[in-house]
Scaffold this motif. Structure first.
Motif, mmCIF file in Angstrom:
data_model
loop_
_atom_site.group_PDB
_atom_site.id
_atom_site.type_symbol
_atom_site.label_atom_id
_atom_site.label_comp_id
_atom_site.label_asym_id
_atom_site.label_seq_id
_atom_site.Cartn_x
_atom_site.Cartn_y
_atom_site.Cartn_z
ATOM 1 N N SER A 4 0.827 -1.064 0.024
ATOM 2 C CA SER A 4 0.140 -0.002 -0.125
ATOM 3 C C SER A 4 0.935 1.329 0.101
ATOM 4 O O SER A 4 1.842 1.311 0.786
ATOM 5 N N THR B 128 0.509 5.560 -0.958
ATOM 6 C CA THR B 128 -0.244 6.700 -1.344
ATOM 7 C C THR B 128 0.712 7.875 -1.932
ATOM 8 O O THR B 128 1.752 8.397 -1.238
ATOM 9 N N ARG C 130 -3.901 8.966 -8.654
ATOM 10 C CA ARG C 130 -3.082 8.289 -7.324
ATOM 11 C C ARG C 130 -2.577 7.100 -7.113
ATOM 12 O O ARG C 130 -3.615 6.125 -7.650
ATOM 13 N N SER D 86 -2.219 3.911 -5.534
ATOM 14 C CA SER D 86 -2.746 3.061 -4.401
ATOM 15 C C SER D 86 -1.696 1.971 -3.874
ATOM 16 O O SER D 86 -1.797 1.493 -2.671
ATOM 17 N N GLU D 87 -0.896 1.336 -4.888
ATOM 18 C CA GLU D 87 -0.238 0.310 -4.647
ATOM 19 C C GLU D 87 1.021 0.454 -5.554
ATOM 20 O O GLU D 87 1.108 0.801 -6.581
ATOM 21 N N CYS E 194 2.933 -0.380 -10.517
ATOM 22 C CA CYS E 194 1.862 0.296 -9.587
ATOM 23 C C CYS E 194 0.478 0.264 -10.037
ATOM 24 O O CYS E 194 0.355 -0.372 -11.127
ATOM 25 N N ASP F 297 -5.413 4.850 -9.134
ATOM 26 C CA ASP F 297 -6.494 5.160 -9.125
ATOM 27 C C ASP F 297 -6.969 6.193 -10.079
ATOM 28 O O ASP F 297 -6.322 7.510 -9.943
#
Length: 112
Positions: free
Chosen positions: A13, A15, A32, A34-35, A41, A44
């Protein structure tokens, strides 16, 4: 039947903000993260680029930035996309490894 895990490296995780520039159309979007992993990666974003799109990605977190050439490998329409890194400079590789080490430490702290 559950989809078999295909990742070669752990995903954490993470951000951060990201900017993507699609090479063929010169279109740009923000997303964005998120992982994050050594290989790629998950982003979002409402309008992801199509599968196989080649993108230049810039991820910014805590006053550091990472840049790579990437390829969209899967899309969840209206939700986000998975990107694999295909070309990373040594400087960006160092930043990525530092972020992943931090993310791993945070995960271990949460697990206890």
């Amino acid at each position: 039947m559950v989809e078999q895990e295909r990742r070669l490296t752990p995903r954490y995780s993470f951000t951060a903000s990201a900017e993507l520039h699609e090479e063929q159309s010169a279109a740009s979007v923000t997303a964005r993260v998120s992982e994050l992993s050594l290989q790629g990666c998950y982003l979002d974003m409402v309008n992801p680029f199509p599968v196989r799109a080649i993108v230049q990605i810039r991820i910014s977190s805590s006053k550091e930035s990472f840049q790579a050439k990437g390829k969209v490998v899967y899309v969840h329409p209206g939700i986000g996309a998975g990107v694999i890194f295909v070309e990373i400079s040594p400087q960006s590789q160092t930043v990525l490894q530092r972020w992943l080490a931090r993310a791993e430490d945070e995960q271990q702290t949460l697990i206890g």
